[in-house]
Structures are given as structure tokens and as C-alpha cells.
Design a protein around this motif. Structure first.
Motif, PDB file in Angstrom:
ATOM      1  N   ALA A 160       0.849  -1.190   0.000  1.00 41.65           N
ATOM      2  CA  ALA A 160       0.000   0.000   0.000  1.00 41.65           C
ATOM      3  C   ALA A 160       0.888   1.245   0.000  1.00 41.65           C
ATOM      4  O   ALA A 160       1.975   1.255   0.568  1.00 41.65           O
ATOM      5  N   ASP A 161       0.411   2.308  -0.627  1.00 44.85           N
ATOM      6  CA  ASP A 161       1.187   3.543  -0.728  1.00 44.85           C
ATOM      7  C   ASP A 161       0.891   4.509   0.402  1.00 44.85           C
ATOM      8  O   ASP A 161       1.698   5.391   0.697  1.00 44.85           O
ATOM      9  N   ASP A 162      -0.259   4.366   1.043  1.00 42.61           N
ATOM     10  CA  ASP A 162      -0.597   5.197   2.191  1.00 42.61           C
ATOM     11  C   ASP A 162      -1.711   4.510   2.965  1.00 42.61           C
ATOM     12  O   ASP A 162      -2.291   3.528   2.498  1.00 42.61           O
ATOM     13  N   TYR A 163      -2.033   5.049   4.157  1.00 46.08           N
ATOM     14  CA  TYR A 163      -2.940   4.367   5.078  1.00 46.08           C
ATOM     15  C   TYR A 163      -3.660   5.424   5.906  1.00 46.08           C
ATOM     16  O   TYR A 163      -3.028   6.339   6.438  1.00 46.08           O
ATOM     17  N   LEU A 164      -4.986   5.297   6.030  1.00 47.42           N
ATOM     18  CA  LEU A 164      -5.782   6.210   6.841  1.00 47.42           C
ATOM     19  C   LEU A 164      -6.716   5.416   7.746  1.00 47.42           C
ATOM     20  O   LEU A 164      -7.283   4.408   7.327  1.00 47.42           O
ATOM     21  N   ALA A 165      -6.878   5.889   8.986  1.00 46.69           N
ATOM     22  CA  ALA A 165      -7.827   5.263   9.905  1.00 46.69           C
ATOM     23  C   ALA A 165      -9.224   5.821   9.636  1.00 46.69           C
ATOM     24  O   ALA A 165      -9.395   6.995   9.322  1.00 46.69           O
ATOM     25  N   LYS A 166     -10.232   4.946   9.732  1.00 50.66           N
ATOM     26  CA  LYS A 166     -11.626   5.358   9.579  1.00 50.66           C
ATOM     27  C   LYS A 166     -12.226   5.643  10.956  1.00 50.66           C
ATOM     28  O   LYS A 166     -11.862   4.991  11.918  1.00 50.66           O
ATOM     29  N   PRO A 167     -13.172   6.574  11.056  1.00 53.09           N
ATOM     30  CA  PRO A 167     -13.649   7.432   9.969  1.00 53.09           C
ATOM     31  C   PRO A 167     -12.604   8.494   9.625  1.00 53.09           C
ATOM     32  O   PRO A 167     -11.958   9.048  10.507  1.00 53.09           O
ATOM     33  N   CYS A 168     -12.427   8.757   8.341  1.00 48.83           N
ATOM     34  CA  CYS A 168     -11.418   9.722   7.915  1.00 48.83           C
ATOM     35  C   CYS A 168     -12.088  10.992   7.398  1.00 48.83           C
ATOM     36  O   CYS A 168     -13.215  10.961   6.909  1.00 48.83           O
ATOM     37  N   ASN A 169     -11.386  12.087   7.542  1.00 49.92           N
ATOM     38  CA  ASN A 169     -11.853  13.355   6.988  1.00 49.92           C
ATOM     39  C   ASN A 169     -11.650  13.314   5.476  1.00 49.92           C
ATOM     40  O   ASN A 169     -10.533  13.076   5.016  1.00 49.92           O
ATOM     41  N   PRO A 170     -12.695  13.531   4.676  1.00 55.79           N
ATOM     42  CA  PRO A 170     -12.517  13.494   3.215  1.00 55.79           C
ATOM     43  C   PRO A 170     -11.430  14.437   2.723  1.00 55.79           C
ATOM     44  O   PRO A 170     -10.746  14.136   1.739  1.00 55.79           O
ATOM     45  N   ARG A 171     -11.244  15.571   3.409  1.00 55.93           N
ATOM     46  CA  ARG A 171     -10.190  16.499   2.997  1.00 55.93           C
ATOM     47  C   ARG A 171      -8.812  15.871   3.174  1.00 55.93           C
ATOM     48  O   ARG A 171      -7.910  16.087   2.367  1.00 55.93           O
ATOM     49  N   GLU A 172      -8.643  15.093   4.259  1.00 55.31           N
ATOM     50  CA  GLU A 172      -7.359  14.431   4.468  1.00 55.31           C
ATOM     51  C   GLU A 172      -7.147  13.355   3.410  1.00 55.31           C
ATOM     52  O   GLU A 172      -6.046  13.200   2.877  1.00 55.31           O
ATOM     53  N   LEU A 173      -8.196  12.598   3.106  1.00 55.38           N
ATOM     54  CA  LEU A 173      -8.070  11.588   2.045  1.00 55.38           C
ATOM     55  C   LEU A 173      -7.700  12.250   0.724  1.00 55.38           C
ATOM     56  O   LEU A 173      -6.842  11.751  -0.007  1.00 55.38           O
ATOM     57  N   LEU A 174      -8.318  13.380   0.419  1.00 59.29           N
ATOM     58  CA  LEU A 174      -8.002  14.095  -0.806  1.00 59.29           C
ATOM     59  C   LEU A 174      -6.528  14.478  -0.856  1.00 59.29           C
ATOM     60  O   LEU A 174      -5.870  14.337  -1.896  1.00 59.29           O
ATOM     61  N   ALA A 175      -5.984  14.947   0.287  1.00 52.79           N
ATOM     62  CA  ALA A 175      -4.561  15.307   0.337  1.00 52.79           C
ATOM     63  C   ALA A 175      -3.686  14.096   0.078  1.00 52.79           C
ATOM     64  O   ALA A 175      -2.683  14.175  -0.645  1.00 52.79           O
ATOM     65  N   ARG A 176      -4.051  12.943   0.657  1.00 54.74           N
ATOM     66  CA  ARG A 176      -3.259  11.725   0.444  1.00 54.74           C
ATOM     67  C   ARG A 176      -3.335  11.284  -1.012  1.00 54.74           C
ATOM     68  O   ARG A 176      -2.333  10.865  -1.601  1.00 54.74           O
ATOM     69  N   VAL A 177      -4.524  11.341  -1.589  1.00 58.74           N
ATOM     70  CA  VAL A 177      -4.696  10.947  -2.990  1.00 58.74           C
ATOM     71  C   VAL A 177      -3.849  11.843  -3.891  1.00 58.74           C
ATOM     72  O   VAL A 177      -3.150  11.366  -4.790  1.00 58.74           O
ATOM     73  N   ARG A 178      -3.908  13.155  -3.651  1.00 62.77           N
ATOM     74  CA  ARG A 178      -3.110  14.076  -4.457  1.00 62.77           C
ATOM     75  C   ARG A 178      -1.627  13.777  -4.335  1.00 62.77           C
ATOM     76  O   ARG A 178      -0.879  13.837  -5.321  1.00 62.77           O
ATOM     77  N   ALA A 179      -1.180  13.457  -3.110  1.00 61.62           N
ATOM     78  CA  ALA A 179       0.243  13.189  -2.896  1.00 61.62           C
ATOM     79  C   ALA A 179       0.691  11.945  -3.657  1.00 61.62           C
ATOM     80  O   ALA A 179       1.767  11.926  -4.263  1.00 61.62           O
ATOM     81  N   VAL A 180      -0.130  10.899  -3.631  1.00 65.31           N
ATOM     82  CA  VAL A 180       0.235   9.659  -4.328  1.00 65.31           C
ATOM     83  C   VAL A 180       0.216   9.851  -5.846  1.00 65.31           C
ATOM     84  O   VAL A 180       1.075   9.329  -6.567  1.00 65.31           O
TER      85      VAL A 180
END
Length: 236
Positions: free
Chosen positions: A97-117
Motif C-alpha cells: 500500500a502507498d498510504d494508510y488512513l484510519a476510519k472514519p477519515c476526513n474526506p479532505r485528508e483523504l483528498l490530500a493523500r490521494v493528491r500526494a500519491v
């Protein structure tokens, strides 16, 4: 900045989470589609490739860790887990995996991770001289490919490629974790120190050619250093 053409597959058995994440990513310029299981994911991938997968760890049937293992780093994966344990995070990263987030996650944080990858050089922007050579190894920046001294190709996840490129472009320099994160994955990629250590450990194993030479040195209390002479090469 977003990548409007990027296609993202959200794989989660919770329809509410799928809908929220797909809608949010769609609002920010991505083409986001959902899948309720690993089987649905496979059917979607057979229809059309995706640029990134957001993948739930705990699903009925085949779980997220098994999916990450068989995908082998392509396409890149951001994992989600309601458990949020360090062990799950580390195992997920070790499996590719390229990154990992705990649920429930803030969609804004997920967006930042997606952009970074997804933030990586496009092939049409790559220079003609787009390879880095060191100790017999070659990192092809155009094809995002690593070859051993014996010519054998080594599979790299997006995170591993970003780290190796960051090291190879700065040989001999001591790089802190923050510097590596900014260089390899974007300044908004909030990755835990322990996760960085796991990524580097995986990369060291892939750079092991049996000679006993360690190319990535740990500088206690400061960070890491790439101990190799690097030359720019031509891609043929």
C-alpha cells in the motif's frame, strides 16, 4: 491542483462511505467510482484501468490486505481501516500500500493523500535524459522502473519509487523524514514516522544485490543518507 483525468476506484462494503468519498473526490475533479467488494473491484478493473484505488481493509470475502498483496503495487493503493492499529498500518505498507488512513477519515485528508500519491511526473514531461545510474543499478524515471546490476527488473510501489528518486537525486546528503516526505510524496502527505521507516526498510530489501553493501544509511537522530555515486543516464 487536481488531476481531472485521474480515475479513482473506492472499494468499501459500506455504501454510505462509498457514496460520500466518491462524491467528494468527484467535486475535486476526479472520476470516482465505487465497488462493494474485491470481486466488484476486479470486474471494474477488467472494464477500465484506474489511476488509484482507495481500499477498505475489512471487507467480507477477500480482505484488503489480500487485495494489496496480489495487486503488487499497481495501481497505487490508499488503504482505509476502522481498526487504526499500528500493526495493520505497517502490514499494509509492507504488502505494497502507498498510504494508510484510519476510519472514519476526513474526506479532505483523504483528498490530500490521494493528491500526494498521484503527484508524479507525466511521461510527456520527462526529459530525454531520464535515468539515474548508481552502483550498476538504473532507475528509469520515464518508465518508473528499477533494474538490478544483472538487468533484472525490480517492482516498486509508487511510494518506493518516490523515495528512491528523492535519494538518488540527492546523493550523499542527510535527509530528514520531513524532507523525504516533501520530496517523494508532497508536502501535504501526512505520513507517520514509523510508516516512513517501513517504506525505507522495504526499499533497502529491494536494493539488496547480495554484495552486503547498504545504499541507504541511517544517520541516528538526523535521518537517512544515500551512499552511492549517481550519474544521469540516457534512456534508450
Amino acid at each position: 491542483m487536481t488531476e481531472p483525468s485521474a480515475r479513482i476506484l473506492v472499494v468499501d462494503d459500506d455504501p454510505g462511505i462509498r457514496e460520500v468519498l466518491c462524491d467528494y473526490l468527484g467535486q475535486h475533479g476526479y472520476v470516482a467510482v465505487g465497488a462493494a467488494s474485491a470481486g466488484d473491484m476486479d470486474r471494474e478493473l477488467a472494464t477500465r484501468p484506474v489511476d488509484l484505488i482507495v481500499l477498505d481493509l475489512m471487507m467480507p470475502g477477500e480482505d484488503g490486505l489480500s487485495v494489496v498483496r496480489r495487486l503488487g503495487g499497481t495501481p497505487p493503493v490508499v488503504m482505509l481501516s476502522a481498526m487504526g492499529e499500528d500493526t495493520d498500518r505497517i502490514v499494509g505498507l509492507e504488502l505494497g500500500a502507498d498510504d494508510y488512513l484510519a476510519k472514519p477519515c476526513n474526506p479532505r485528508e483523504l483528498l490530500a493523500r490521494v493528491r500526494a500519491v498521484l503527484r508524479r511526473p507525466r511521461e510527456d514531461e520527462a526529459p530525454v535524459s531520464a535515468a539515474l545510474d548508481f552502483d550498476g543499478w538504473r532507475l528509469d524515471l520515464l518508465r518508473r522502473e528499477l533494474r538490478r546490476p544483472d538487468g533484472q527488473a525490480v517492482t516498486l510501489s509508487a511510494g518506493e519509487f518516490g523515495l528512491l528518486r528523492a535519494f538518488a537525486e540527492r546523493p550523499g546528503r542527510i535527509l530528514s523524514r520531513d524532507q523525504l516526505l516533501e520530496a517523494a510524496r508532497g508536502a501535504d502527505a501526512d505520513v507517520f514516522d514509523r510508516a516512513m521507516d517501513v517504506q525505507i526498510s522495504r526499499l533497502r530489501k529491494k536494493l539488496d544485490d547480495g554484495s552486503g553493501r547498504e545504499l541507504i544509511a541511517t544517520v541516528r537522530g538526523e535521518g537517512y543518507r544515500f551512499d552511492a555515486r549517481v550519474k544521469k543516464g540516457m534512456v534508450r
